[in-house]
Design an enzyme around this catalytic site. Structure first.
Site, PDB file in Angstrom:
ATOM      1  N   ASN A 143       2.417  -3.979   5.262  1.00  0.00           N
ATOM      2  CA  ASN A 143       1.798  -4.354   5.333  1.00  0.00           C
ATOM      3  C   ASN A 143       1.320  -5.551   4.470  1.00  0.00           C
ATOM      4  O   ASN A 143       0.374  -5.929   3.814  1.00  0.00           O
ATOM      5  CB  ASN A 143       2.111  -2.945   4.158  1.00  0.00           C
ATOM      6  CG  ASN A 143       0.474  -3.271   3.584  1.00  0.00           C
ATOM      7  OD1 ASN A 143       0.533  -1.612   3.010  1.00  0.00           O
ATOM      8  ND2 ASN A 143      -0.257  -3.956   3.180  1.00  0.00           N
TER       9      ASN A 143
ATOM     10  N   GLY B 173      -5.203  -0.160   6.227  1.00  0.00           N
ATOM     11  CA  GLY B 173      -5.980  -1.124   5.268  1.00  0.00           C
ATOM     12  C   GLY B 173      -7.235  -0.993   4.792  1.00  0.00           C
ATOM     13  O   GLY B 173      -7.700  -1.646   3.973  1.00  0.00           O
TER      14      GLY B 173
ATOM     15  N   ASP C  49      -7.973   0.930   1.826  1.00  0.00           N
ATOM     16  CA  ASP C  49      -7.098   1.496   0.480  1.00  0.00           C
ATOM     17  C   ASP C  49      -8.279   1.309  -0.764  1.00  0.00           C
ATOM     18  O   ASP C  49      -8.397  -0.218  -0.619  1.00  0.00           O
ATOM     19  CB  ASP C  49      -5.655   0.986   0.046  1.00  0.00           C
ATOM     20  CG  ASP C  49      -6.171  -0.907   0.550  1.00  0.00           C
ATOM     21  OD1 ASP C  49      -6.201  -1.935   0.670  1.00  0.00           O
ATOM     22  OD2 ASP C  49      -5.222  -1.376  -0.656  1.00  0.00           O
TER      23      ASP C  49
ATOM     24  N   GLU D 170     -13.905 -10.762  -2.584  1.00  0.00           N
ATOM     25  CA  GLU D 170     -12.668 -10.042  -1.660  1.00  0.00           C
ATOM     26  C   GLU D 170     -13.646  -9.147  -0.530  1.00  0.00           C
ATOM     27  O   GLU D 170     -13.678  -9.563   0.602  1.00  0.00           O
ATOM     28  CB  GLU D 170     -11.975  -9.361  -2.129  1.00  0.00           C
ATOM     29  CG  GLU D 170     -11.321  -8.305  -1.849  1.00  0.00           C
ATOM     30  CD  GLU D 170     -10.318  -7.507  -2.483  1.00  0.00           C
ATOM     31  OE1 GLU D 170      -9.620  -6.602  -1.441  1.00  0.00           O
ATOM     32  OE2 GLU D 170     -10.976  -7.091  -3.792  1.00  0.00           O
TER      33      GLU D 170
END
Length: 616
Positions: A233, A359, A361, A550
């Site tokens: 991760n 991925g 989350d 992001e």
């Protein structure tokens, strides 16, 4: 034209006049006159007008100040640079380098001193079998006495990982010639190498001719598989039981296609690790391989994921505190230290860890159910592994690698495709859906990951046609593709907002869907979705001092997203020095797709209500 400007004086006057909210940025929310006269040391003057050009001036001054200059020579063409050209140039010339890290003498302090070392100890974990790494870091102790070295056991079980939660640390990565093999981090608080982020960043790196960094990412992937048993991760101690969506085969294939002169030995060593990951992680019976013959995400581990912020699970934990008739804090303490056992909550955290391994989350699509799902996304990626491995064996290794030919792997791919079409395809809806192997039913949630089969090449032309219709009807918004349709919990006003759900859009989804549409010949649709996404990024960057964050709200077309963790990449002074990893890559990839005409439209600084649509 060039203007020699006294940096400190110009910055002071510029910010006093234009940065009216004192956030060290010049944005459309500032109330200044939006006209500023620069005066060179020779007495020449020029009036800079508008938010975008003023913020460019601020950024150029900041760049020069970072070089410890007193006087800057500012080129007018940099101030008035076209937006798409400027964003792309900044990514290529500044952002990638600023996001690059190494785990060695030169690079360790930048990572070890960040906020994630929450017990204030500089600690690095090294695999027991990595003798080269152990020797290197022990020698480094003489120069870095505050560094703490921990040796990981050969077998890393969930119970062991839980036992070191109170001693968090960085996990070692590859070394070459006594230097850390570099990697690119996402940015902001994400100061380590993340699994699937690294692939998408590498797509951008390859476009920007940074083959060196893309190959370095592959070498670090291989190191992780060799010594940690999986692509992590991220390389922090609390991620040792958790992997991320698999993209190693895609990275290897794209590196080869970028430069077919890449060493055959290098390709061989990395392809061995691709196959090892496929066989030991994703095809491991009873863990990630299920009885259906398809795979699932399964984040192993015990208890509450330690990397989450305090209060993150309060909404869920309150239910169990009430069930046990305890105060929330008392319940959490008892659960953490093992005084209280609740199997139902244990299952919840198994699903939660699996969700994080995916991925995504977090997402309501996967919350409290992820470990029971054969997801469309994961199995599309594994189909891609199978066909990529076949391609590389046939193309590079004379159709024989580790005792198998391309047909061996293509047979696996065909079997997976048949299973996906049998269990996941809904002919009435015209789309693929995640399959719950416990209830033996499809989970009918509209999600961007449902469209990964376009990218992987799984669907027939007729299926692709119906999927594209489904995509535009259910997920396409003004700024691009949303992570899901609106699946928020309407029954409880206190239910947490999930950042991977509607109305938010994410770079990896856009990039895979663009490539999938193009693969099946949907050129107009590709152009439309690329333009929507790049228009939104460009508009926000123009209006908000070059911000490249992001994620975005693709409905309101804004970077002001506050779900769960906020929005990484929006907090900076004067200039963003790094943007955000996969967002940078999506911009470079998008410009590669976009026609010159549409790129020109990006540079027109269109009004907020502008939207591009394909004309019939």
């Amino acid at each position: 034209m060039r203007f020699k400007l006294h940096i400190a004086d110009t910055l002071k006057l510029l910010l006093e006049q234009e940065d009216t909210d004192a956030d060290k940025k010049i944005t459309i929310e500032d109330k200044g006159p939006k006209r500023f006269v620069i005066i060179s040391v020779e007495g020449e003057s020029y009036e800079v007008k508008g938010t975008y050009h003023l913020s460019n001036l601020l950024q150029e001054l900041a760049l020069e100040q970072k070089l410890n200059k007193v006087v800057a020579e500012i080129r007018l063409e940099k101030i008035e640079e076209l937006p798409s050209q400027r964003i792309s140039r900044m990514i290529k010339e500044y952002f990638w380098d600023d996001l690059t890290r190494t785990i060695d003498k030169e690079g360790l302090n930048k990572i070890l001193n960040d906020e994630k070392a929450n017990d204030s100890t500089q600690r690095i974990y090294i695999p027991e079998e990595d003798v080269v790494g152990q020797n290197y870091y022990r020698l480094l102790l003489k120069k870095m006495p505050n560094l703490n070295i921990e040796i990981l056991p050969k077998e890393i079980a969930p119970k062991y990982v839980k036992s070191i939660n109170s001693k968090p640390g960085l996990l070692a990565l590859a070394l070459k010639n006594e230097k850390g093999v570099p990697f690119v981090v996402p940015g902001g608080r994400f100061n380590e190498m993340y699994g699937w982020d690294s692939y998408f960043e590498s797509v951008g790196l390859l476009i920007d001719n940074r083959l060196d960094l893309a190959m370095a990412m592959a070498d670090n992937f291989a190191y992780q598989i060799r010594y940690y048993g999986k692509i992590l991760n991220a390389n922090r101690s609390y991620y040792l039981t958790r992997t991320q969506p698999p993209f190693f085969s895609s990275l290897l294939k794209e590196i080869y296609l970028k430069n077919s002169d890449v060493s055959k030995n290098w390709l061989s060593e990395n392809l061995k690790m691709v196959i090892k990951e496929y066989e030991t992680v994703w095809m491991q019976n009873g863990i990630r391989l299920t009885g259906t013959g398809l795979s699932r995400f399964y984040g192993e581990g015990i208890g509450i994921p330690p990397e989450t912020e305090e209060g993150h699970f309060d909404f869920e934990l309150n239910k169990y505190a009430k069930k046990h008739k305890l105060d929330l804090n008392e319940f959490v303490d008892k659960y953490k230290n093992g005084e209280l056992v609740d199997e139902e909550l244990d299952h919840y955290f198994t699903h939660d860890r699996s969700l994080r391994e995916s991925g995504h989350d977090t997402s309501n699509r996967l919350d409290d159910i992820c470990a029971d799902l054969n997801t469309v996304g994961l199995n599309s990626l594994l189909y891609k592994y199978e066909v990529d491995i076949a391609f590389l064996i046939k193309e590079i290794f004379d159709n024989n690698f580790e005792g198998h030919d391309a047909k061996f792997w293509l047979t696996k791919a065909t079997k997976r495709k048949d299973l996906m079409n049998d269990l996941m395809w809904d002919d009435e809806a015209g789309g693929y859906y995640d399959y719950n192997f416990v209830t033996q039913k499809q989970q009918k949630t509209e999600a961007a990951t449902n469209h990964y089969p376009l990218w992987a090449g799984i669907c027939s032309d007729e299926q692709a046609k119906r999927m594209v219709k489904n995509l535009f009807e259910n997920l396409v918004e003004k700024g691009g593709v949303a992570g899901t349709s609106d699946i928020s919990d309407k029954t409880n006003a206190n239910a947490p907002q999930r950042q991977w759900d509607y109305p938010n859009g994410w770079a990896p989804h856009q990039m895979l869907i663009w490539r999938g549409l193009q693969r099946y010949g949907y050129e107009k649709e590709t152009q439309e979705l690329v333009y929507r996404w790049l228009w939104m990024i460009t508009k926000n960057a123009v209006n908000y001092n070059g911000t490249i964050p992001e994620k975005y709200d693709v409905v309101k077309c804004t970077h002001k997203v506050y779900a769960e963790y906020g929005n990484v990449g929006t907090e900076f002074d004067y200039i963003t020095s790094s943007g955000f990893g996969w967002m940078n890559a999506s911009y470079q990839l998008g410009l590669n797709f976009l026609t010159e005409d549409l790129r020109g439209k990006l540079d027109q600084l269109v009004d907020p209500d502008h939207i591009f649509r394909i004309k019939a």
